[in-house]
Design a protein around this motif. Structure first.
Motif, mmCIF file in Angstrom:
data_model
loop_
_atom_site.group_PDB
_atom_site.id
_atom_site.type_symbol
_atom_site.label_atom_id
_atom_site.label_comp_id
_atom_site.label_asym_id
_atom_site.label_seq_id
_atom_site.Cartn_x
_atom_site.Cartn_y
_atom_site.Cartn_z
ATOM 1 N N PRO A 103 0.850 -1.171 0.109
ATOM 2 C CA PRO A 103 -0.141 0.125 0.000
ATOM 3 C C PRO A 103 0.743 1.184 -0.083
ATOM 4 N N VAL A 104 1.928 1.261 0.607
ATOM 5 C CA VAL A 104 2.811 2.368 0.819
ATOM 6 C C VAL A 104 3.192 2.797 -0.580
ATOM 7 N N PHE A 105 3.671 2.155 -1.505
ATOM 8 C CA PHE A 105 4.118 2.230 -2.797
ATOM 9 C C PHE A 105 3.162 2.494 -3.846
ATOM 10 N N LEU A 106 2.208 1.524 -3.786
ATOM 11 C CA LEU A 106 1.394 1.613 -4.790
ATOM 12 C C LEU A 106 0.269 2.954 -4.606
ATOM 13 N N SER A 107 -0.115 3.275 -3.530
ATOM 14 C CA SER A 107 -0.920 4.350 -3.355
ATOM 15 C C SER A 107 -0.400 5.611 -3.500
ATOM 16 N N SER A 108 1.019 5.707 -3.341
ATOM 17 C CA SER A 108 1.821 6.830 -3.410
ATOM 18 C C SER A 108 1.978 7.300 -5.030
ATOM 19 N N VAL A 157 -5.915 5.956 -7.528
ATOM 20 C CA VAL A 157 -4.850 6.076 -8.208
ATOM 21 C C VAL A 157 -5.285 5.879 -9.648
ATOM 22 N N LEU A 158 -5.843 4.680 -10.021
ATOM 23 C CA LEU A 158 -6.467 4.333 -11.258
ATOM 24 C C LEU A 158 -7.722 5.489 -12.018
ATOM 25 N N PRO A 159 -8.632 5.957 -10.991
ATOM 26 C CA PRO A 159 -9.636 6.931 -11.801
ATOM 27 C C PRO A 159 -8.694 7.980 -11.866
ATOM 28 N N MET A 160 -7.842 8.498 -11.117
ATOM 29 C CA MET A 160 -6.834 9.551 -11.385
ATOM 30 C C MET A 160 -6.150 9.629 -12.856
ATOM 31 N N PHE A 161 -5.635 8.510 -12.934
ATOM 32 C CA PHE A 161 -5.161 8.308 -14.213
ATOM 33 C C PHE A 161 -6.261 8.358 -15.388
ATOM 34 N N LEU A 162 -7.310 7.850 -15.111
ATOM 35 C CA LEU A 162 -8.489 7.825 -16.130
ATOM 36 C C LEU A 162 -8.975 9.420 -16.385
ATOM 37 N N LEU A 163 -8.791 10.212 -15.285
ATOM 38 C CA LEU A 163 -9.025 11.674 -15.353
ATOM 39 C C LEU A 163 -8.167 12.220 -15.921
ATOM 40 N N TRP A 164 -6.951 11.942 -15.796
ATOM 41 C CA TRP A 164 -5.559 12.448 -16.593
ATOM 42 C C TRP A 164 -5.895 12.306 -18.149
ATOM 43 N N SER A 165 -6.245 10.983 -18.389
ATOM 44 C CA SER A 165 -6.395 10.657 -19.749
ATOM 45 C C SER A 165 -7.653 11.295 -20.455
ATOM 46 N N ILE A 166 -8.689 11.387 -19.758
ATOM 47 C CA ILE A 166 -9.755 12.238 -20.456
ATOM 48 C C ILE A 166 -9.367 13.674 -20.636
ATOM 49 N N ILE A 167 -8.749 14.242 -19.649
ATOM 50 C CA ILE A 167 -8.554 15.572 -19.865
ATOM 51 C C ILE A 167 -7.781 15.778 -20.929
ATOM 52 N N TRP A 168 -6.686 15.185 -21.183
ATOM 53 C CA TRP A 168 -5.645 15.281 -22.202
ATOM 54 C C TRP A 168 -6.317 14.804 -23.518
ATOM 55 N N ALA A 169 -7.154 14.015 -23.585
ATOM 56 C CA ALA A 169 -7.905 13.548 -24.846
ATOM 57 C C ALA A 169 -8.839 14.499 -25.385
ATOM 58 N N ILE A 170 -9.466 15.324 -24.490
ATOM 59 C CA ILE A 170 -10.318 16.493 -24.627
ATOM 60 C C ILE A 170 -9.382 17.655 -25.367
ATOM 61 N N LYS A 171 -8.375 17.726 -24.505
ATOM 62 C CA LYS A 171 -7.659 18.986 -24.973
ATOM 63 C C LYS A 171 -6.670 18.891 -26.403
ATOM 64 N N THR A 172 -6.147 17.543 -26.433
ATOM 65 C CA THR A 172 -5.535 17.457 -27.705
ATOM 66 C C THR A 172 -6.167 16.533 -28.757
#
Length: 710
Positions: A103-108, A157-172
């Motif tokens: 949990p220490v490393f994955l959650s970080s 972590v995973l939904p935040m990566f999903l949010l990142w990819s959605i934001i970059w998809a819409i922007k680019t």
């Protein structure tokens, strides 16, 4: 050879620093208890979440080449167990060390998408500050700290990566983000099947954005289609094929005219695969929770719902809600204001609303949901800090202001981490008991205990249980609750019945899986099947019949009762699950049970607190003004050699309550006659058992284990 840009170097530096900060803070608990022997077993600190033992059992069985028991529900196919087994296999550390530190490393890793999202709006400082706060905020830390070995270590972590990819998809509008978004959904669903609701919320928000602001952009429809194909309720391999095939088609310009057809097909597949059923199931469980679960057919039995007793699913006050998200009420309010301002300045940040919405569901669904709002709202206060710094006249003052405000928002969270000294699930002495039981019980044997202890029992003793942290619906909790809170004879009979019926049910389902699906057969609860098999249309009558002679099924395995001292704290909750009329759902009168370590004695008056006062001379109890005679006075103790002794005095045949002083635990119990005669009190508290029904296996001050003879 290409060189990294200054922005990229800064991004990597911020990610590295934030990651190390998150790891370092999580190590505080480790250094607090590293040498504390009661928390150590097999040379390492133990984990501190019950559910972790479920994934640990799966990882153990995977590493043992899947040699788990038939029908034991070991999660050998689960993502958490598979990933754990992989790490244990390739890393030069012990099993216990890997599951403790995962949990220490994955959650970080959460700091990565946070900083990358900030990069999309050219504000890396905001991302760095948000990453520092989000990585250690109350609720995120609580559910991802060292030892909290559960799916939560990647659930945000995973939904935040999903949010990142959605934001970059819409922007680019770049094709690579179509694939990244779909793959993230596939991984998220593999890791956490309940992700369906959040994925759907992201989809709905993108659809709304498209219809309102960008209807003519075919890229948005590509994104929606590939997301839906990744989301459909089919097997993961099938969804992966859909995604890869669709991405291949998208890369061929000649197929651009089929974009809308693909979207239409994805919608059809979505509804054909079950549509919103998983979402509705989640809402029913956490929002529209009922006190009783009612069977749809057959005898239509009523069972008490476990969701009514789970603290994570209860209502929480505002200050607790705010603290769990941001660490302090002021920080929370600043985060909300900051997020509104951030979304006003950068509309793309509105795509974080599904996470905030799920986090705010905590107001009705319980504190477990606050974790979802943590990272997105962290952007809010971080944005305010960076905006304030812009008014500073010099670079030095700008940095100083950001540093000062950052330390202020981090301080209460770090203080919380230092004070949050949660214990391990079991202490070393309790685990030693389970380790001893492992050498006495066969892997096909059952250990009966309340569901709180199910996963650790299965992991350490390598046996089966009737209920556990995942299998604890009202229909399965009822029999175990009944066994623990009723007299020994009827409890013993029901134990044999429930175990044998459970095994028969597993076998029936396995042998008739196709027929059950084709005919949509209803699988009734064990208690209902028993009632019908023994000729009763009223299950209450069946339970009464257990007081007489009952022909029991053939014994196929041994049964053990695990009765820990710690169950005293939850005995009233345990009783609630069987203290009702199954035919109409009406709760019976509650048994009287009062336990306390806080008491004060002055001459013949014993004050047990909460308005409970015992007159030792008159041998009566005054409970908030009501006088009740005492029937028995019992004192128990362990001598220096750990030999158990007890002194039982019958003081009034007409008494209604029994006073028990467990001197070695400094605990008083005040119980009525029904509770006094319960299996738990007789076998665990008094060590008074029917030798025709039970035999001793392990008896210690921490827990008692008995073997059923019938």
């Amino acid at each position: 050879m290409s060189t990294l840009t200054k922005e990229t170097k800064t991004t990597l530096l911020y990610i590295a620093l934030a990651f190390l900060f998150s790891v370092a803070v999580r190590m505080i608990w480790f250094y607090q208890f590293a040498e504390y022997e009661p928390f150590r077993f097999n040379g390492q600190l133990m984990i501190n979440t019950n559910d972790g033992y479920y994934w640990a059992e799966g990882a153990r069985d995977i590493l043992n080449n899947f040699t788990h028991q038939e029908f034991d529900l070991s999660p050998v196919d689960s993502a958490a167990s598979l990933l754990s087994a992989f790490f244990i296999k390739i890393l030069p550390f012990s099993f216990e060390s890997v599951i403790l530190f995962m949990p220490v490393f994955l959650s970080s890793l959460i700091v990565i998408p946070i900083i990358l999202i900030a990069k999309s709006i050219d504000n890396l400082e905001m991302g760095f500050i948000a990453a520092l706060l989000a990585s250690i905020a109350y609720s995120y830390y609580n559910r991802t700290m060292i030892g909290y070995y559960d799916t939560d270590m990647l659930n945000i972590v995973l939904p935040m990566f999903l949010l990142w990819s959605i934001i970059w998809a819409i922007k680019t509008n770049q094709d690579k983000y179509l694939l990244i978004t779909a793959v993230d959904i596939l991984i998220y669903r593999w890791w956490y099947p309940q992700s369906y609701s959040l994925e759907s919320a992201f989809f709905g928000l993108i659809l709304l954005y498209t219809l309102l602001y960008d209807r003519k952009n075919s890229y948005n429809y590509k994104l929606l289609a590939i997301m839906m194909l990744a989301m459909v309720n089919f097997d993961g391999y099938i969804r992966a094929i859909f995604v890869l095939a669709t991405f291949y088609i998208y890369k061929q310009e000649k197929y651009d005219r089929y974009v809308y057809l693909i979207l239409a097909l994805s919608v059809v597949l979505f509804f054909a695969s079950g549509g919103f059923n998983p979402i509705w199931a989640q809402l029913k469980g956490y929002v529209f929770k009922d006190a009783l679960h009612i069977g749809e057919e057959g005898l239509k039995l009523h069972f008490y719902s476990v969701m009514q007793t789970v603290r994570e699913a209860g209502h929480i006050p505002f200050d607790t809600f705010a603290n769990r998200i941001s660490g302090h009420v002021i920080t929370f309010l600043a985060s909300v204001i900051g997020y509104v301002y951030l979304a006003y300045r950068h509309k793309i940040m509105l795509f974080g609303l599904p996470l905030i919405g799920l986090g705010f569901l905590a107001s009705v669904g319980g504190l477990r949901f606050t974790i979802y709002a943590v990272p997105v709202l962290a952007f809010g206060v971080a944005f305010l800090i960076t905006e304030v710094s812009r008014f500073m006249p010099t670079q030095r003052l700008k940095v100083l202001s950001m540093l000062t405000f950052t330390l202020l928002i981090l301080a209460p969270n770090i203080a919380h981490v230092q004070e949050y000294k949660v214990p391990t699930v079991f202490n070393a002495d309790e685990v030693k008991i389970l380790d001893m039981l492992k050498n006495k019980a066969d892997r096909e044997d059952y250990v009966i205990a309340w569901w709180d202890y199910g996963y650790p029992i299965r992991y350490y003793s390598d046996v089966k249980t009737l209920i556990d942290g995942g299998k604890h619906g009202g229909d399965v909790n009822f029999p175990v609750s009944f066994m623990l809170t009723n007299p020994q004879d009827v409890s013993a009979k029901l134990a044999r019945l429930d175990v044998e019926y459970s095994e028969n049910k597993f076998r029936f389902i396995k042998d008739n899986e196709q027929m059950i699906r084709d005919k949509n057969l209803t699988i009734f609860s064990n208690i209902e099947e028993m009632s019908k098999d023994y000729g009763f249309n009223d299950t209450n009558d069946f339970l009464l019949s257990l007081e007489g002679d009952v022909e029991l099924p053939k014994k196929t395995r041994d049964i053990y009762f695990y009765l820990p001292y710690r169950m005293i704290d939850i005995y009233p909750t345990v009783e609630m699950f069987s203290n009702l009329n199954l035919m109409n759902g009406e709760m019976n009168n509650r048994s009287f049970f009062y336990a306390t370590k806080q008491f004060k004695q002055e001459e013949n008056i014993l004050n047990l607190g909460q308005g409970v006062v015992v007159d030792l001379k008159e041998l009566s109890v005054n409970i908030n003004g009501t006088k009740v005679p005492i029937k028995r006075v019992i004192q128990s103790a362990y001598d220096k050699s750990m030999k158990f002794t007890k002194d039982v005095q019958l003081v009034n045949l007409n008494g209604e309550l029994n006073l028990i002083f467990m001197s070695s635990y400094n605990t008083f119990l005040l119980v009525d006659e029904k509770t006094y005669n319960s299996l738990y009190i007789q076998l665990s508290v008094l060590q008074e058992y029917d030798k025709m029904l039970f035999e001793e296996v392990v008896l210690t001050p921490h827990a008692k284990v008995y073997k059923l003879k019938i």
